[in-house]
Motif scaffolding. Structure first.
Motif, PDB file in Angstrom:
ATOM      1  N   SER A   8     -38.827  47.245 -14.479  1.00 52.40           N
ATOM      2  CA  SER A   8     -39.496  48.470 -13.643  1.00 52.40           C
ATOM      3  C   SER A   8     -38.564  49.439 -12.537  1.00 52.40           C
ATOM      4  O   SER A   8     -38.414  50.667 -12.567  1.00 52.40           O
ATOM      5  CB  SER A   8     -41.478  48.137 -13.024  1.00 52.40           C
ATOM      6  N   TRP A   9     -37.933  48.170 -11.767  1.00 53.60           N
ATOM      7  CA  TRP A   9     -37.419  48.839 -11.203  1.00 53.60           C
ATOM      8  C   TRP A   9     -36.452  49.189 -10.950  1.00 53.60           C
ATOM      9  O   TRP A   9     -35.727  50.397 -10.704  1.00 53.60           O
ATOM     10  CB  TRP A   9     -36.420  47.756  -9.981  1.00 53.60           C
ATOM     11  N   ARG A  10     -35.531  48.890 -12.821  1.00 55.13           N
ATOM     12  CA  ARG A  10     -34.811  49.285 -12.606  1.00 55.13           C
ATOM     13  C   ARG A  10     -34.362  51.176 -13.285  1.00 55.13           C
ATOM     14  O   ARG A  10     -34.020  51.903 -13.294  1.00 55.13           O
ATOM     15  CB  ARG A  10     -33.922  48.956 -13.857  1.00 55.13           C
ATOM     16  N   SER A  11     -35.738  51.373 -14.225  1.00 54.17           N
ATOM     17  CA  SER A  11     -36.489  52.467 -14.429  1.00 54.17           C
ATOM     18  C   SER A  11     -36.699  53.477 -13.926  1.00 54.17           C
ATOM     19  O   SER A  11     -36.073  54.210 -13.688  1.00 54.17           O
ATOM     20  CB  SER A  11     -37.913  52.355 -15.597  1.00 54.17           C
ATOM     21  N   GLU A  12     -36.963  52.939 -12.431  1.00 52.82           N
ATOM     22  CA  GLU A  12     -37.228  53.916 -11.365  1.00 52.82           C
ATOM     23  C   GLU A  12     -36.397  54.005  -9.946  1.00 52.82           C
ATOM     24  O   GLU A  12     -36.595  54.942  -9.756  1.00 52.82           O
ATOM     25  CB  GLU A  12     -38.899  53.803 -10.555  1.00 52.82           C
ATOM     26  N   HIS A  13     -35.243  52.857 -10.254  1.00 56.07           N
ATOM     27  CA  HIS A  13     -34.666  53.110  -8.921  1.00 56.07           C
ATOM     28  C   HIS A  13     -32.859  52.816 -10.398  1.00 56.07           C
ATOM     29  O   HIS A  13     -31.967  51.986  -9.870  1.00 56.07           O
ATOM     30  CB  HIS A  13     -34.960  52.884  -8.373  1.00 56.07           C
ATOM     31  N   PRO A  14     -32.589  53.468 -11.018  1.00 57.84           N
ATOM     32  CA  PRO A  14     -31.667  53.553 -11.511  1.00 57.84           C
ATOM     33  C   PRO A  14     -30.557  53.495 -10.855  1.00 57.84           C
ATOM     34  O   PRO A  14     -29.356  52.985 -11.143  1.00 57.84           O
ATOM     35  CB  PRO A  14     -31.086  55.149 -12.710  1.00 57.84           C
ATOM     36  N   ASP A  15     -30.248  54.181  -9.771  1.00 57.09           N
ATOM     37  CA  ASP A  15     -29.476  53.928  -8.503  1.00 57.09           C
ATOM     38  C   ASP A  15     -29.138  52.792  -7.691  1.00 57.09           C
ATOM     39  O   ASP A  15     -28.030  52.347  -7.185  1.00 57.09           O
ATOM     40  CB  ASP A  15     -29.907  55.108  -7.470  1.00 57.09           C
ATOM     41  N   LEU A  16     -30.154  51.897  -8.104  1.00 57.76           N
ATOM     42  CA  LEU A  16     -29.927  50.001  -7.423  1.00 57.76           C
ATOM     43  C   LEU A  16     -29.183  49.474  -8.588  1.00 57.76           C
ATOM     44  O   LEU A  16     -29.198  49.394  -9.131  1.00 57.76           O
ATOM     45  CB  LEU A  16     -31.364  49.578  -7.535  1.00 57.76           C
ATOM     46  N   ALA A  17     -28.395  48.652  -7.620  1.00 56.22           N
ATOM     47  CA  ALA A  17     -27.779  48.185  -8.976  1.00 56.22           C
ATOM     48  C   ALA A  17     -28.350  46.388  -8.889  1.00 56.22           C
ATOM     49  O   ALA A  17     -27.975  45.570  -7.678  1.00 56.22           O
ATOM     50  CB  ALA A  17     -25.965  47.485  -8.515  1.00 56.22           C
ATOM     51  N   ILE A  18     -29.037  46.222  -9.841  1.00 55.12           N
ATOM     52  CA  ILE A  18     -29.704  44.596 -10.376  1.00 55.12           C
ATOM     53  C   ILE A  18     -29.499  44.021 -10.980  1.00 55.12           C
ATOM     54  O   ILE A  18     -29.034  44.829 -11.923  1.00 55.12           O
ATOM     55  CB  ILE A  18     -31.669  45.709 -10.290  1.00 55.12           C
ATOM     56  N   LEU A  19     -29.322  42.539 -10.436  1.00 55.93           N
ATOM     57  CA  LEU A  19     -28.951  42.357 -11.788  1.00 55.93           C
ATOM     58  C   LEU A  19     -29.605  40.555 -11.696  1.00 55.93           C
ATOM     59  O   LEU A  19     -30.232  40.389 -10.361  1.00 55.93           O
ATOM     60  CB  LEU A  19     -27.165  41.159 -10.989  1.00 55.93           C
ATOM     61  N   ARG A  20     -30.004  40.698 -13.120  1.00 57.76           N
ATOM     62  CA  ARG A  20     -30.803  39.311 -13.439  1.00 57.76           C
ATOM     63  C   ARG A  20     -30.324  38.673 -13.818  1.00 57.76           C
ATOM     64  O   ARG A  20     -29.676  38.248 -15.303  1.00 57.76           O
ATOM     65  CB  ARG A  20     -32.193  39.560 -14.444  1.00 57.76           C
ATOM     66  N   VAL A  21     -30.300  37.494 -13.125  1.00 56.60           N
ATOM     67  CA  VAL A  21     -29.589  36.128 -14.209  1.00 56.60           C
ATOM     68  C   VAL A  21     -30.481  34.980 -14.500  1.00 56.60           C
ATOM     69  O   VAL A  21     -31.087  34.356 -13.347  1.00 56.60           O
ATOM     70  CB  VAL A  21     -28.820  35.551 -12.804  1.00 56.60           C
ATOM     71  N   GLY A  22     -30.507  34.923 -15.692  1.00 55.15           N
ATOM     72  CA  GLY A  22     -31.422  33.395 -15.763  1.00 55.15           C
ATOM     73  C   GLY A  22     -30.147  32.606 -16.028  1.00 55.15           C
ATOM     74  O   GLY A  22     -28.947  32.562 -16.760  1.00 55.15           O
ATOM     75  N   ILE A  23     -30.772  31.239 -15.290  1.00 57.60           N
ATOM     76  CA  ILE A  23     -29.845  30.479 -15.115  1.00 57.60           C
ATOM     77  C   ILE A  23     -30.259  28.839 -15.845  1.00 57.60           C
ATOM     78  O   ILE A  23     -31.642  28.684 -15.555  1.00 57.60           O
ATOM     79  CB  ILE A  23     -29.964  29.914 -13.368  1.00 57.60           C
ATOM     80  N   GLY A  24     -29.536  28.354 -16.695  1.00 56.19           N
ATOM     81  CA  GLY A  24     -30.081  27.501 -17.475  1.00 56.19           C
ATOM     82  C   GLY A  24     -29.700  26.356 -16.475  1.00 56.19           C
ATOM     83  O   GLY A  24     -30.028  25.705 -15.499  1.00 56.19           O
ATOM     84  N   PRO A  25     -30.442  24.749 -17.190  1.00 51.07           N
ATOM     85  CA  PRO A  25     -29.879  23.612 -16.490  1.00 51.07           C
ATOM     86  C   PRO A  25     -29.200  23.461 -15.545  1.00 51.07           C
ATOM     87  O   PRO A  25     -28.090  23.531 -16.116  1.00 51.07           O
ATOM     88  CB  PRO A  25     -30.687  22.344 -17.657  1.00 51.07           C
ATOM     89  N   THR A  26     -29.862  23.269 -14.453  1.00 56.80           N
ATOM     90  CA  THR A  26     -28.029  22.487 -13.304  1.00 56.80           C
ATOM     91  C   THR A  26     -28.427  21.897 -12.859  1.00 56.80           C
ATOM     92  O   THR A  26     -29.969  21.481 -12.547  1.00 56.80           O
ATOM     93  CB  THR A  26     -27.908  24.019 -12.305  1.00 56.80           C
ATOM     94  N   GLU A  27     -27.166  20.776 -12.879  1.00 59.33           N
ATOM     95  CA  GLU A  27     -27.679  20.188 -11.760  1.00 59.33           C
ATOM     96  C   GLU A  27     -27.736  19.641 -10.135  1.00 59.33           C
ATOM     97  O   GLU A  27     -27.022  20.960  -9.747  1.00 59.33           O
ATOM     98  CB  GLU A  27     -26.041  18.920 -12.013  1.00 59.33           C
ATOM     99  N   ASP A  28     -27.967  18.587  -9.835  1.00 63.03           N
ATOM    100  CA  ASP A  28     -28.155  18.509  -8.477  1.00 63.03           C
ATOM    101  C   ASP A  28     -28.818  20.233  -7.553  1.00 63.03           C
ATOM    102  O   ASP A  28     -28.533  20.586  -6.340  1.00 63.03           O
ATOM    103  CB  ASP A  28     -26.676  18.864  -7.283  1.00 63.03           C
ATOM    104  N   THR A  29     -30.111  20.330  -8.385  1.00 61.02           N
ATOM    105  CA  THR A  29     -30.732  20.981  -7.769  1.00 61.02           C
ATOM    106  C   THR A  29     -32.561  20.247  -7.361  1.00 61.02           C
ATOM    107  O   THR A  29     -32.688  19.266  -7.675  1.00 61.02           O
ATOM    108  CB  THR A  29     -31.449  22.414  -8.565  1.00 61.02           C
ATOM    109  N   GLU A  30     -33.371  20.935  -6.845  1.00 61.49           N
ATOM    110  CA  GLU A  30     -34.733  20.467  -6.154  1.00 61.49           C
ATOM    111  C   GLU A  30     -35.667  21.230  -7.098  1.00 61.49           C
ATOM    112  O   GLU A  30     -36.912  20.986  -6.664  1.00 61.49           O
ATOM    113  CB  GLU A  30     -35.003  20.533  -4.117  1.00 61.49           C
ATOM    114  N   ILE A  31     -35.208  21.348  -7.631  1.00 56.86           N
ATOM    115  CA  ILE A  31     -36.651  22.314  -9.146  1.00 56.86           C
ATOM    116  C   ILE A  31     -37.785  21.204  -9.074  1.00 56.86           C
ATOM    117  O   ILE A  31     -38.578  21.395  -9.636  1.00 56.86           O
ATOM    118  CB  ILE A  31     -35.890  23.244 -10.079  1.00 56.86           C
ATOM    119  N   LEU A  32     -37.028  20.131  -9.919  1.00 54.46           N
ATOM    120  CA  LEU A  32     -38.484  18.990  -9.649  1.00 54.46           C
ATOM    121  C   LEU A  32     -38.889  18.195  -8.375  1.00 54.46           C
ATOM    122  O   LEU A  32     -39.123  17.762  -9.051  1.00 54.46           O
ATOM    123  CB  LEU A  32     -37.244  17.993 -10.457  1.00 54.46           C
ATOM    124  N   ARG A  33     -38.628  18.263  -7.448  1.00 56.70           N
ATOM    125  CA  ARG A  33     -38.669  18.171  -6.321  1.00 56.70           C
ATOM    126  C   ARG A  33     -40.377  18.223  -6.327  1.00 56.70           C
ATOM    127  O   ARG A  33     -41.339  19.286  -6.194  1.00 56.70           O
ATOM    128  CB  ARG A  33     -38.523  18.557  -4.985  1.00 56.70           C
TER     129      ARG A  33
END
Length: 251
Positions: free
Chosen positions: A165-190
């Motif tokens: 929706s942001w991209r549709s309504e504001h095409p002037d903005l550079a919005i990058l969506r990055v899908g991040i897969g399993p990564t070592e040494d994070t605290e996501i399971l804290r």
């Protein structure tokens, strides 16, 4: 990599969710590559130590507080003189079987992962430079949910739709969506229940949802920083959706 000649040297960068994991690593790598970095998160003890390490500025921020988002973003923008890039990595991943997931769990996940990101986008927009970039960390597993993380996956799926929706309504903005897969040494399971995690790991393994290897934290952070630099230096192009998956090495 030194700052001299770097693709992001001199860029004014705000990293939200920088007290640990991917956000912390992004802040370190960005500073090493010559950026001027401000960091924001809840845990000020960790954040202050990071800011001292990278020569940056630290701001206490709970992204579940909409009022705080506007105030802190304005303070960070004043300190840096505006933003050339903003990286949002704040994430919670409550672990529970879906039948055991209560309303509070759903609200918490959506407040941080979805509404928090949207709130930061709203707040930073007036402070972005003309070729400024916003990178939002999402999940590689959206649309392929694993057992035990329903609230996390649903909130990330909703985030993806919000960014459309942001991209549709504001095409002037550079919005990058990055899908991040399993990564070592994070605290996501804290804080996750160890017995539940053991059951979930068995389920994920059975269904082929656990990679043989995870991505290295620093590799992921460097990739995110490089994406920011690429988008900033090539302002007629937006790498709208990028997926990061572990590369399984032989032997």
């Amino acid at each position: 990599m030194s700052g001299e000649g770097s693709d992001i040297a001199g860029l004014r960068v705000l990293v939200v969710g920088a007290s640990s994991g991917i956000g912390h690593a992004v802040a370190v790598r960005a500073a090493e590559r010559g950026a001027k970095v401000a960091v924001a998160a809840r845990r000020m003890d960790l954040l202050t130590e990071l800011a001292e390490q990278i020569g940056g500025s630290a701001f206490e921020l709970d992204v579940e507080d909409p009022g705080a988002i506007g105030r802190v973003v304005a303070e960070a923008a004043q300190t840096l003189g505006g933003f050339d890039a903003v990286v949002f990595t704040s994430t919670v991943a409550p672990m529970a079987h879906i039948e055991d997931t209560d309303v509070a769990t759903w609200i918490h996940a959506f407040n941080v992962n979805t509404l928090g990101a949207n709130g930061v986008l709203r707040a930073v927009r007036p402070h972005l430079s003309d070729t400024g970039v916003v990178l939002i960390a999402s999940s590689h597993d959206v649309g392929r949910p694993r057992a035990g993380v329903a609230a996390y996956n649903a909130s990330k799926a909703a985030l993806n739709e919000i960014l459309h929706s942001w991209r549709s309504e504001h095409p002037d903005l550079a919005i990058l969506r990055v899908g991040i897969g399993p990564t070592e040494d994070t605290e996501i399971l804290r804080g996750a229940d160890r017995e539940l995690l053991a059951l979930l790991f068995k389920s994920w393994t059975k269904h082929g949802q656990l990679p043989a290897q995870m991505s290295a934290l620093n590799d992921v952070a460097n990739t995110l920083v490089s994406l920011v630099g690429t988008a900033y230096l090539n302002p007629s192009v937006v790498p709208e959706v990028v997926q990061l998956a572990p590369r399984i090495r032989r032997g």
